[in-house]
Design an enzyme around this catalytic site. Sequence first.
Site, mmCIF file in Angstrom:
data_model
loop_
_atom_site.group_PDB
_atom_site.id
_atom_site.type_symbol
_atom_site.label_atom_id
_atom_site.label_comp_id
_atom_site.label_asym_id
_atom_site.label_seq_id
_atom_site.Cartn_x
_atom_site.Cartn_y
_atom_site.Cartn_z
ATOM 1 N N ALA A 64 -1.887 -3.509 -2.113
ATOM 2 C CA ALA A 64 -2.002 -4.144 -2.970
ATOM 3 C C ALA A 64 -1.156 -6.195 -2.392
ATOM 4 C CB ALA A 64 -0.762 -3.530 -4.001
ATOM 5 N N GLY A 108 -1.339 0.295 -2.124
ATOM 6 C CA GLY A 108 -2.705 0.900 -2.632
ATOM 7 C C GLY A 108 -4.214 0.550 -1.829
ATOM 8 N N GLU A 111 -3.848 3.931 -1.501
ATOM 9 C CA GLU A 111 -3.930 5.041 -2.859
ATOM 10 C C GLU A 111 -5.725 4.558 -3.346
ATOM 11 O OE1 GLU A 111 -0.730 1.988 -4.639
ATOM 12 O OE2 GLU A 111 -0.434 4.660 -5.446
ATOM 13 N N GLU A 131 6.087 1.372 -0.425
ATOM 14 C CA GLU A 131 6.050 0.738 -1.087
ATOM 15 C C GLU A 131 8.349 0.481 -1.479
ATOM 16 O OE1 GLU A 131 3.668 2.852 -1.344
ATOM 17 O OE2 GLU A 131 1.978 2.068 -2.373
HETATM 18 N N1 CAA Z 1 -0.775 -7.909 0.314
HETATM 19 C C1 CAA Z 1 -0.504 -9.548 0.773
HETATM 20 N N2 CAA Z 1 -0.612 -9.763 1.975
HETATM 21 C C2 CAA Z 1 -0.792 -8.708 3.125
HETATM 22 C C3 CAA Z 1 -0.596 -7.786 2.655
HETATM 23 C C4 CAA Z 1 -0.386 -6.906 1.122
HETATM 24 N N3 CAA Z 1 -0.100 -5.720 1.022
HETATM 25 N N4 CAA Z 1 -0.616 -6.753 3.896
HETATM 26 C C5 CAA Z 1 -0.961 -8.100 4.991
HETATM 27 N N5 CAA Z 1 -1.018 -9.194 4.587
HETATM 28 C C6 CAA Z 1 -0.843 -10.490 5.193
HETATM 29 C C7 CAA Z 1 0.083 -10.859 5.806
HETATM 30 O O1 CAA Z 1 1.058 -11.297 4.827
HETATM 31 C C8 CAA Z 1 -0.661 -11.516 7.230
HETATM 32 O O2 CAA Z 1 -0.914 -12.916 6.231
HETATM 33 P P1 CAA Z 1 -0.704 -14.027 7.114
HETATM 34 O O3 CAA Z 1 -1.355 -14.562 8.192
HETATM 35 O O4 CAA Z 1 -1.034 -15.079 6.152
HETATM 36 O O5 CAA Z 1 0.376 -14.183 7.720
HETATM 37 C C9 CAA Z 1 -2.185 -11.315 7.700
HETATM 38 O O6 CAA Z 1 -1.969 -10.344 6.124
HETATM 39 C C10 CAA Z 1 -1.957 -10.299 8.412
HETATM 40 O O7 CAA Z 1 -1.137 -9.598 8.368
HETATM 41 P P2 CAA Z 1 0.571 -8.785 9.891
HETATM 42 O O8 CAA Z 1 0.835 -10.473 10.149
HETATM 43 O O9 CAA Z 1 1.229 -8.105 8.921
HETATM 44 O O10 CAA Z 1 -0.499 -7.476 10.580
HETATM 45 P P3 CAA Z 1 0.476 -7.030 11.187
HETATM 46 O O11 CAA Z 1 -0.378 -6.468 12.195
HETATM 47 O O12 CAA Z 1 1.940 -7.438 12.164
HETATM 48 O O13 CAA Z 1 0.601 -5.980 10.538
HETATM 49 C C11 CAA Z 1 0.549 -4.057 8.529
HETATM 50 C C12 CAA Z 1 -0.105 -5.055 9.450
HETATM 51 C C13 CAA Z 1 1.216 -3.369 9.197
HETATM 52 C C14 CAA Z 1 -0.452 -4.199 7.670
HETATM 53 C C15 CAA Z 1 1.624 -5.295 7.833
HETATM 54 O O14 CAA Z 1 0.442 -6.661 7.132
HETATM 55 C C16 CAA Z 1 2.049 -4.748 6.425
HETATM 56 O O15 CAA Z 1 2.300 -4.397 5.746
HETATM 57 N N6 CAA Z 1 1.712 -5.133 5.491
HETATM 58 C C17 CAA Z 1 1.519 -4.892 3.988
HETATM 59 C C18 CAA Z 1 2.012 -2.869 3.511
HETATM 60 C C19 CAA Z 1 2.514 -2.928 2.201
HETATM 61 O O16 CAA Z 1 3.519 -3.142 2.023
HETATM 62 N N7 CAA Z 1 1.453 -2.211 1.710
HETATM 63 C C20 CAA Z 1 2.208 -1.520 0.262
HETATM 64 C C21 CAA Z 1 1.904 -2.778 -0.725
HETATM 65 S S1 CAA Z 1 2.481 -2.506 -2.399
HETATM 66 C C22 CAA Z 1 1.477 -1.523 -3.344
HETATM 67 O O17 CAA Z 1 0.348 -1.157 -2.528
HETATM 68 C C23 CAA Z 1 1.627 -1.119 -4.714
HETATM 69 C C24 CAA Z 1 0.556 -0.222 -5.385
HETATM 70 O O18 CAA Z 1 1.410 0.981 -4.819
HETATM 71 C C25 CAA Z 1 -0.201 -0.050 -6.373
#
Ligand code: CAA
Length: 257
Positions: A64, A108, A111, A131
Amino acid sequence: MTQLVLTETLGRVGLIRINRPEAMNALNNDVVDGIAAAIDAFEADENIGCIVLTGNEKAFAAGADIGFMKDFDYMHAYKTDFITRNWERLKTTRKPVIAAVAGFALGGGCEMAMMCDLIFAADSAKFGQPEIRLGTLPGAGGTQRLPRAVGKAKAMDLCLTARMMDAAEAEKAGLVARVIPAEQLMEETLKAAQTIAGYSLPVVMMIKESVNRAFESSLNEGLLFERRVFHAAFTVEDQKEGMAAFVEKRKPVFKHR
Ligand code: CAA
């Protein structure tokens, strides 16, 4: 403006591609509304027999959209029916959906893949429910579907430590149906989707409904449901064609009725 969700029709297969590469395909409302609208359209189209949902080579979806929801309060989430309102369209579609996952399927994203009927994973795929790192929990079915797919031990491990699981581990654990070299992911997924779409659509729907019953009922209730549906399948024109074709040693011509 970039289209966040792209759709394509390939024979009897409807392809949905999440297209937000700059944000690792993070799922905001527009993306999820787009997916729901694509499903509505493919569901209504008599000529579509199977749907494929995919992302890009780096991410199926990294979850998400964190920026989008970070300031939500309870009342907003409740009143807008966050997640239930549009994410669950994937759950209600009666046509089969294959998730073709390359790269990250996190939170998400994982999921959403689990809401599909089948997951085909590229060897680059990484699954996780991270999360907890954000001070929250899986909210789109992760705490319920992951243990059903991989058992309590691995589900607890992923949800409580936030570690990722690679494609090989995910296949061994039963989360994914097939692991495919990344460069062949779409070709092989579309081939399987065309195979499914070539079978009788009402029978495909009956099978999906019956298998899903296994997760909703006792064994006896599930068997009863299956038996009733099996009996009902004798009314399907394609059943007559399929069995006649076998006996006559020819290929069946299904009419999806
Ligand atoms: N939401 C918003 N933006 C996201 C995102 C997310 N879930 N995941 C990645 N992005 C964005 C980053 O902020 C970044 O944006 P900018 O270039 O503007 O800074 C861009 O995507 C590229 O990401 P990274 O620079 O972080 O890329 P990376 O290769 O270093 O890492 C990753 C990749 C491991 C996927 C890392 O981005 C990450 O950990 N993302 C978050 C994962 C996460 O926590 N997901 C759970 C979300 S909560 C949820 O989903 C709740 C639910 O159950 C419904």
